[in-house]
Design an enzyme around this catalytic site. Structure first.
Site, PDB file in Angstrom:
ATOM      1  N   ASP A 288       0.861  -1.176   0.000  1.00  0.00           N
ATOM      2  CA  ASP A 288       0.000   0.000   0.000  1.00  0.00           C
ATOM      3  C   ASP A 288       0.900   1.230   0.000  1.00  0.00           C
ATOM      4  O   ASP A 288       2.056   1.161   0.442  1.00  0.00           O
ATOM      5  CB  ASP A 288      -0.859   0.023   1.265  1.00  0.00           C
ATOM      6  CG  ASP A 288      -1.954  -1.044   1.251  1.00  0.00           C
ATOM      7  OD1 ASP A 288      -1.962  -1.875   0.333  1.00  0.00           O
ATOM      8  OD2 ASP A 288      -2.785  -1.035   2.174  1.00  0.00           O
TER       9      ASP A 288
ATOM     10  N   HIS B  80       5.202  -7.238  -0.495  1.00  0.00           N
ATOM     11  CA  HIS B  80       5.094  -8.512  -1.192  1.00  0.00           C
ATOM     12  C   HIS B  80       5.896  -8.471  -2.493  1.00  0.00           C
ATOM     13  O   HIS B  80       6.376  -7.424  -2.914  1.00  0.00           O
ATOM     14  CB  HIS B  80       3.623  -8.806  -1.523  1.00  0.00           C
ATOM     15  CG  HIS B  80       2.734  -8.881  -0.321  1.00  0.00           C
ATOM     16  ND1 HIS B  80       2.122 -10.042   0.088  1.00  0.00           N
ATOM     17  CD2 HIS B  80       2.343  -7.933   0.590  1.00  0.00           C
ATOM     18  CE1 HIS B  80       1.397  -9.810   1.171  1.00  0.00           C
ATOM     19  NE2 HIS B  80       1.515  -8.535   1.492  1.00  0.00           N
TER      20      HIS B  80
ATOM     21  N   SER C 224       7.441   3.596   5.453  1.00  0.00           N
ATOM     22  CA  SER C 224       8.712   3.931   4.812  1.00  0.00           C
ATOM     23  C   SER C 224       8.530   4.028   3.306  1.00  0.00           C
ATOM     24  O   SER C 224       7.508   4.516   2.842  1.00  0.00           O
ATOM     25  CB  SER C 224       9.790   2.910   5.168  1.00  0.00           C
ATOM     26  OG  SER C 224      11.057   3.434   4.837  1.00  0.00           O
TER      27      SER C 224
END
Length: 302
Positions: free
Chosen positions: A84, A160, A271
């Site tokens: 995200d 991912h 981050s």
């Protein structure tokens, strides 16, 4: 900027990390997490466990997992978003420079570090006279592309695999832990090269592929699930240093195979993730700068 750079962000981040590990009394968990949810707009309906009392400390809450159906992985496109976040920049790499935000660049070679041996990464036998960018491109007619995704504190903090690829090498740069907020990134040139980061490199069907997890203030922990030897935000380090680890061995000549959408790692807080990869000239991004994106959504395809 000089004053900001002098702030001991690594020390503060380690202190924050320890605070995050403190177990909260059950009665205090709901008010503390509710304040965080309200401040950063967290959608707890997507969380695998919605009950706030389940999370023993802030660290567990930051690293909460999602319901399996919350992020469907796009099958129609070759590269998906690994996390995200917000798209800060994307496009072709030009003149060995990459944009961290519009108009502010950093050196590709400083960011990734010196080229790794051709035997390990199946790089083309490029002549020494070629630029660093040209040496990364393994197939004639291909270009080098980049995409920068900023994870805010309220985002899902796991990341991912963005495509089907093989990870053959990890390079860890200890460094500063300055904020990677877009506002700060506009002021500090080569911010991503100053900050602690973990560079995973390997190859996909079109050649070179890399994913870099960039640390930031209060993100003292970058974890790669298959790399038990990685330890980030150590108390001391040599400026400009890095350490390498190869996933290719006599017993494992292919490295670590990753499937698109497979769990890869996690941050403790928010981050930035930077993708730098090789692809044919007709590769197209399906993005707009500044847009919000979620893990599993399309980044681009041929």
């Amino acid at each position: 900027v000089a004053l900001y750079k002098s702030v001991p962000t690594r020390l503060l981040s380690r202190a924050w990390g320890r605070l995050n590990q403190v177990e909260l009394p059950t009665w205090l968990r709901k008010p503390v997490y509710s304040l965080y949810i309200w401040t950063f707009g967290v959608n707890m309906k997507e969380a695998a466990v919605e009950d706030l009392h389940h999370y023993r400390n802030l660290s567990e809450f930051f690293r909460r997992k999602l319901k399996p159906q919350a992020r469907p992985v796009c099958c129609a496109h070759s590269v998906i978003s690994p996390s995200d976040g917000k798209i800060l920049n994307f496009g072709q790499v030009k003149n060995c420079e990459v944009e961290q935000v519009k108009g502010v660049t950093y050196s590709l070679e400083s960011f990734l570090g010196p080229r790794i041996s051709t035997e390990e990464l199946r790089f083309s036998q490029a002549s020494p006279g070629n630029s660093f960018q040209q040496q990364l491109v393994t197939k004639e007619g291909n270009e080098l592309y980049h995409c920068v995704i900023y994870l805010a504190p309220g985002d899902y903090h796991c990341f991912h695999s963005p495509t089907d690829w093989r990870v053959s090498h990890r390079r860890h740069f200890p460094g500063s832990l300055m904020s990677v907020n877009p506002g700060v990134a506009r002021w500090i040139k080569e911010l991503f090269c100053h900050n602690e980061r973990v560079v995973l490199t390997g190859d996909w069907k079109h050649g070179f592929f890399s994913l870099t997890a960039v640390g930031a203030t209060n993100v003292g922990s970058i974890r790669i699930y298959f790399d038990q030897d990685l330890h980030t935000n150590s108390p001391s380090y040599s400026k400009g240093s890095y350490n390498d680890f190869s996933f290719i061995s006599n017993n494992n000549k292919e490295g670590i195979p990753m499937r698109k959408g497979e769990h890869l790692g996690e941050f403790n807080l928010g981050s930035t993730i930077v993708l730098i990869f090789e692809a044919p000239k007709d590769f197209k991004f399906h993005l707009k700068a500044g847009q919000k994106i979620r893990f599993g959504e399309a980044l681009g395809s041929l």
